[in-house]
Design a protein around this motif. Sequence first.
Motif, PDB file in Angstrom:
ATOM      1  N   SER A   1      55.932 -48.533 -30.008  1.00  8.54           N
ATOM      2  CA  SER A   1      56.079 -48.002 -31.360  1.00  8.54           C
ATOM      3  C   SER A   1      57.361 -48.516 -32.016  1.00  8.54           C
ATOM      4  CB  SER A   1      56.063 -46.471 -31.333  1.00  8.54           C
ATOM      5  OG  SER A   1      57.061 -45.967 -30.463  1.00  8.54           O
TER       6      SER A   1
ATOM      7  N   ARG B   1      56.435 -42.174 -31.292  1.00 12.70           N
ATOM      8  CA  ARG B   1      56.790 -42.207 -32.712  1.00 12.70           C
ATOM      9  C   ARG B   1      55.578 -42.501 -33.586  1.00 12.70           C
ATOM     10  NH1 ARG B   1      62.198 -45.879 -32.456  1.00 12.70           N
ATOM     11  NH2 ARG B   1      61.065 -46.793 -30.687  1.00 12.70           N
ATOM     12  N   SER B   2      55.490 -41.818 -34.707  1.00 13.38           N
ATOM     13  CA  SER B   2      54.329 -41.953 -35.586  1.00 13.38           C
ATOM     14  C   SER B   2      54.307 -43.316 -36.270  1.00 13.38           C
ATOM     15  CB  SER B   2      54.339 -40.842 -36.647  1.00 13.38           C
ATOM     16  OG  SER B   2      55.503 -40.920 -37.441  1.00 13.38           O
TER      17      SER B   2
ATOM     18  N   HIS C   1      46.700 -45.232 -30.352  1.00 15.05           N
ATOM     19  CA  HIS C   1      48.088 -44.807 -30.195  1.00 15.05           C
ATOM     20  C   HIS C   1      48.164 -43.964 -28.934  1.00 15.05           C
ATOM     21  CE1 HIS C   1      51.917 -43.212 -32.415  1.00 15.05           C
ATOM     22  NE2 HIS C   1      52.179 -43.781 -31.256  1.00 15.05           N
TER      23      HIS C   1
END
Length: 330
Positions: A188, A220-221, A237
Motif C-alpha cells: 500500500s 492503508r486505504s 486489497h
Amino acid sequence: MLRALELAANGPERGINPRVGCVIAAPDGTILGEGWHRGAGTAHAEIAALAAAGADAVRGATAIVTLEPCNHTGRTGPCVDALLGAGIARVVYAVADPGADSSGGGARLRAAGVDVEAGVLAADVDAFLGDWMTTAKLGRPLVTLKWASSLDGRAAASDGSSQWITGAESRNDTHLLRSQHDAIAVGSGTVLADNPSLTARASDGSLLPDQPVPVVFGARSIPEGAKLRQHPRPFQHVDGHDLAAVLRQLRESGIRSLFIEGGPTLASAFVRAGLVDSFVAYLAPTLLGGDRVALTDLGVDTIDGALRLAITDVARLGDDVRITLTPKGQ
C-alpha cells in the motif's frame, strides 16, 4: 493416454483447476466417450466422458484419465463415486492428485475392486500440468520477485526519484513478465507514493491482451483516484501480516502465479518468509549511492547466513542486464 492428454489441452490454461482429459474405452479398445474439464464449476473430465458414452455402454469399461480421479466434494461431487456408480472395471491414470483433500482416489477405487494402473505417461502429463502441479503441492501461487536497481543496488536516488533507473528495453520486458503472471503485487505504501497503474502494456502504451490481477498488501486505504482503480481487472486489497495465509487465499481464488513489484518493504518480507520461488533483477550501469536500497533487512546477520541463489539466466537488454535466479537447493 495420449488421446486423453490431447483432450486435456482443450481446457482453460489458467485458474484453480487443472486441465484434465478422459477417454472411456470398451474392453476391445473401442472408444465409447471422451471428455475434458472446461473450468471451475463444470463437470470434471471423467463425468463428461461418462455422459458422452452413455450409462448403458460404460459398465465393465476402462476409464483413461490424465490425473488421478478426485476423491472429494467441491463444486462437483467426487469422480470416484461417479466411476464406481457407472460400473467402470478399470481405471488408468498418469499422475497422482497432489491435493491433500482431493487425493486418494486410486486407493479407494482399488479397495472397491476396480483394477487401477497409475503412472502411464506420468512425465508427459506432469510437464503438461506445469505450474498447476507445483502450486497444488505448495498450496500457494508461485512467487516471482522483481526489482530494478543501479549497479550498487539502489532502487531510487536519495531524493526518492526512481524514474527511470533502467532503460526502455528493461521496462518493456517487465511488462511482458507482468502479462505472464496471474497477479501483480505491491504494498500500500507503493500505491500511495507512486500511484502505479499495475497494468501490462506494450511499448506504444496500449494494454497487452493478458492483464494480471492487481493485489495490494497492507492496511492503508487506497485513494479513490488511484490509477489501479482504472485497471481492467478489479484489485484485491489484502492484509500483509500473514503472507503465507494470504498466498493460500489467492490460490483459492484461482491465482497460480504472483509477480511482486512493489517496494523494498514488501519484497524483503517475502524473502524473509522464504516465499520467493524466482528472482528477476534488472541492473542498470549506473551508480547512485545513498540508502534507497532494493532490499532491506532479510534477517541475515553473518555471511554464513547469506541467502544463496542460483543463476538460471542472464540477458542483456539495451544497456541493462537482467539476471534470473532461484533459491539454491530449490
